[in-house]
Design a protein around this motif. Structure first.
Motif, PDB file in Angstrom:
ATOM      1  N   THR A  39     -12.748  -0.739   3.990  1.00  0.00           N
ATOM      2  CA  THR A  39     -12.494  -1.466   2.746  1.00  0.00           C
ATOM      3  C   THR A  39     -10.986  -1.658   2.579  1.00  0.00           C
ATOM      4  OG1 THR A  39     -12.451   0.580   1.463  1.00  0.00           O
ATOM      5  CG2 THR A  39     -14.563  -0.582   1.610  1.00  0.00           C
ATOM      6  N   PHE A  40     -10.613  -2.639   1.772  1.00  0.00           N
ATOM      7  CA  PHE A  40      -9.205  -2.901   1.520  1.00  0.00           C
ATOM      8  C   PHE A  40      -8.588  -1.750   0.720  1.00  0.00           C
ATOM      9  CE2 PHE A  40     -10.950  -7.099   2.275  1.00  0.00           C
ATOM     10  CZ  PHE A  40      -9.975  -7.691   3.072  1.00  0.00           C
ATOM     11  N   THR A  41      -7.373  -1.426   1.043  1.00  0.00           N
ATOM     12  CA  THR A  41      -6.656  -0.335   0.373  1.00  0.00           C
ATOM     13  C   THR A  41      -6.703  -0.487  -1.149  1.00  0.00           C
ATOM     14  OG1 THR A  41      -5.127  -0.068   2.229  1.00  0.00           O
ATOM     15  CG2 THR A  41      -4.414   0.793   0.089  1.00  0.00           C
ATOM     16  N   GLY A  42      -7.178   0.554  -1.811  1.00  0.00           N
ATOM     17  CA  GLY A  42      -7.174   0.593  -3.267  1.00  0.00           C
ATOM     18  C   GLY A  42      -8.369  -0.026  -3.957  1.00  0.00           C
ATOM     19  N   ILE A  43      -9.227  -0.720  -3.216  1.00  0.00           N
ATOM     20  CA  ILE A  43     -10.365  -1.384  -3.856  1.00  0.00           C
ATOM     21  C   ILE A  43     -11.420  -0.387  -4.359  1.00  0.00           C
ATOM     22  CG2 ILE A  43     -12.346  -2.895  -3.441  1.00  0.00           C
ATOM     23  CD1 ILE A  43      -9.735  -4.360  -4.089  1.00  0.00           C
ATOM     24  N   PRO A  44     -11.792   0.626  -3.569  1.00  0.00           N
ATOM     25  CA  PRO A  44     -12.735   1.618  -4.120  1.00  0.00           C
ATOM     26  C   PRO A  44     -12.184   2.283  -5.379  1.00  0.00           C
ATOM     27  CG  PRO A  44     -12.620   1.831  -1.741  1.00  0.00           C
ATOM     28  CD  PRO A  44     -11.518   0.891  -2.139  1.00  0.00           C
ATOM     29  N   SER A  80      -4.901  -4.926  -4.013  1.00  0.00           N
ATOM     30  CA  SER A  80      -5.570  -4.217  -5.105  1.00  0.00           C
ATOM     31  C   SER A  80      -4.598  -3.942  -6.259  1.00  0.00           C
ATOM     32  CB  SER A  80      -6.167  -2.901  -4.594  1.00  0.00           C
ATOM     33  OG  SER A  80      -5.148  -2.075  -4.037  1.00  0.00           O
ATOM     34  N   PHE A  81      -3.318  -3.761  -5.942  1.00  0.00           N
ATOM     35  CA  PHE A  81      -2.331  -3.512  -6.991  1.00  0.00           C
ATOM     36  C   PHE A  81      -2.279  -4.678  -7.979  1.00  0.00           C
ATOM     37  CE2 PHE A  81       2.283  -3.273  -8.381  1.00  0.00           C
ATOM     38  CZ  PHE A  81       2.081  -2.211  -9.251  1.00  0.00           C
ATOM     39  N   ASP A  82      -2.464  -5.897  -7.463  1.00  0.00           N
ATOM     40  CA  ASP A  82      -2.506  -7.078  -8.330  1.00  0.00           C
ATOM     41  C   ASP A  82      -3.643  -6.952  -9.344  1.00  0.00           C
ATOM     42  OD1 ASP A  82      -0.535  -7.959  -6.614  1.00  0.00           O
ATOM     43  OD2 ASP A  82      -1.808  -9.408  -5.583  1.00  0.00           O
ATOM     44  N   TRP A  94      -3.618   4.837 -13.724  1.00  0.00           N
ATOM     45  CA  TRP A  94      -4.276   4.196 -12.590  1.00  0.00           C
ATOM     46  C   TRP A  94      -3.369   3.149 -11.952  1.00  0.00           C
ATOM     47  CZ3 TRP A  94      -7.968   5.543  -9.517  1.00  0.00           C
ATOM     48  CH2 TRP A  94      -9.004   6.373  -9.955  1.00  0.00           C
ATOM     49  N   VAL A  95      -2.588   2.450 -12.747  1.00  0.00           N
ATOM     50  CA  VAL A  95      -1.658   1.459 -12.202  1.00  0.00           C
ATOM     51  C   VAL A  95      -0.613   2.155 -11.331  1.00  0.00           C
ATOM     52  CG1 VAL A  95       0.065  -0.303 -12.739  1.00  0.00           C
ATOM     53  CG2 VAL A  95      -2.001  -0.121 -14.134  1.00  0.00           C
ATOM     54  N   GLN A  96      -0.118   3.281 -11.792  1.00  0.00           N
ATOM     55  CA  GLN A  96       0.855   4.054 -11.019  1.00  0.00           C
ATOM     56  C   GLN A  96       0.249   4.532  -9.706  1.00  0.00           C
ATOM     57  OE1 GLN A  96       1.729   6.889 -14.076  1.00  0.00           O
ATOM     58  NE2 GLN A  96       3.546   5.792 -14.801  1.00  0.00           N
ATOM     59  N   LYS A  97      -0.994   4.972  -9.764  1.00  0.00           N
ATOM     60  CA  LYS A  97      -1.682   5.422  -8.556  1.00  0.00           C
ATOM     61  C   LYS A  97      -1.882   4.254  -7.590  1.00  0.00           C
ATOM     62  CE  LYS A  97      -5.808   7.860  -6.907  1.00  0.00           C
ATOM     63  NZ  LYS A  97      -7.053   8.578  -7.307  1.00  0.00           N
ATOM     64  N   ALA A  98      -2.203   3.085  -8.141  1.00  0.00           N
ATOM     65  CA  ALA A  98      -2.411   1.898  -7.315  1.00  0.00           C
ATOM     66  C   ALA A  98      -1.146   1.521  -6.558  1.00  0.00           C
ATOM     67  CB  ALA A  98      -2.867   0.733  -8.183  1.00  0.00           C
ATOM     68  N   SER A  99      -0.012   1.626  -7.232  1.00  0.00           N
ATOM     69  CA  SER A  99       1.268   1.341  -6.590  1.00  0.00           C
ATOM     70  C   SER A  99       1.519   2.312  -5.439  1.00  0.00           C
ATOM     71  CB  SER A  99       2.398   1.438  -7.612  1.00  0.00           C
ATOM     72  OG  SER A  99       3.656   1.387  -6.979  1.00  0.00           O
ATOM     73  N   GLU A 100       1.237   3.570  -5.693  1.00  0.00           N
ATOM     74  CA  GLU A 100       1.452   4.592  -4.667  1.00  0.00           C
ATOM     75  C   GLU A 100       0.586   4.346  -3.433  1.00  0.00           C
ATOM     76  OE1 GLU A 100       0.611   8.236  -6.659  1.00  0.00           O
ATOM     77  OE2 GLU A 100       2.398   8.143  -7.939  1.00  0.00           O
TER      78      GLU A 100
END
Length: 253
Positions: free
Chosen positions: A51-56, A175-177, A192-198
């Motif tokens: 899966t694409f990074t961050g999508i799950p 996924s960050f978008d 969650w946004v911060q985690k997505a960036s990481e």
């Protein structure tokens, strides 16, 4: 009095996030498939679970403010077990998995519009749609939005081909978008946004973000809007990682 105010605040918060469902495509939206290639698409559909990074994690985060998640795919029913296994492996919990019956001879766009219509008509919830630009998701989402004015909160399209899409949909590349867009819609939490960036910045296999068959933008201005939020530092770091990778990839072609 304070207890009553706290209870009222909690109830108001829950109510504001009630009544939302997600309908998402599978291939090249959640799963890295390359569905635009007949051979690679068939092999990946049957044998891989990437899966694409961050999508799950996006679906995990969205579960806090949505009621249901429906996966609507044009894949045939014979792949049901494989798809369910992929979703389970990536810890994506769903309400339903809707697959196409190839014997019905329905076009993909007609099939998707018909299935989305069924889901919307039997519910009073609003909907978030997520798909990609490989097939006709953009056109199907525009059509369903016209059929149900006000019921579709957002239509997100993953840019794989980079083709023109209707102005009514929102383009995304990572996924960050998605996390950022949902934050601006006042649904996604800051943590969650911060985690997505990481997840993007720390990704060591950038092909999980931009597979070889997907467009890889080198224009940082595509994400300028992210630097105009409270996440300016996180956005700048993610943008630098993405643009640097895409430029290197482009120069090696």
């Amino acid at each position: 009095m304070k207890k009553l105010f706290f209870l009222f605040s909690v109830l108001l918060s829950v109510h504001s996030f009630a009544g939302i469902q997600i309908i998402s495509d599978l291939d090249d939206t959640i799963k890295i498939t390359n569905s635009g290639s007949e051979v690679d698409g068939a092999i990946n559909a049957a044998f891989t679970s990437y899966t694409f990074t961050g999508i799950p994690e996006f679906f995990e985060a969205a579960d806090y403010y949505t009621n249901e998640l429906h996966i609507l795919s044009a894949s045939p029913g014979i792949l049901r077990a494989k798809i369910l296994s992929t979703l389970k492996k990536n810890q994506i919990q769903i309400t339903s998995l809707i697959l196409k019956n190839p014997l019905k001879g329905q076009s993909k766009i007609d099939y998707k519009v018909a299935q989305m219509r069924k889901l919307i008509e039997k519910s009073t919830d609003d909907f978030i749609l997520i798909g990609d630009d490989v097939g006709q998701d953009p056109e199907a989402y525009e059509k369903i939005s016209q059929m149900f004015p006000g019921r579709v909160l957002r239509s997100y399209i993953h840019m794989i081909k980079g083709r023109p899409v209707p102005a009514t949909v929102i383009k995304y590349w990572t996924s960050f978008d998605l996390f950022m867009q949902e934050f601006l819609a006042r649904r996604m939490s800051t943590s969650w946004v911060q985690k997505a960036s990481e997840m993007i910045v720390q990704e060591t296999k950038m092909k999980m973000v931009f597979p070889d068959f997907a467009v890889c933008p080198t224009d940082a201005s595509l994400w300028q809007w992210q630097t105009e939020t409270i996440f300016i530092a996180e956005a700048q770091e993610a943008i630098q990682k993405i643009v640097t990778y895409c430029k290197v990839r482009s120069s090696s072609i």
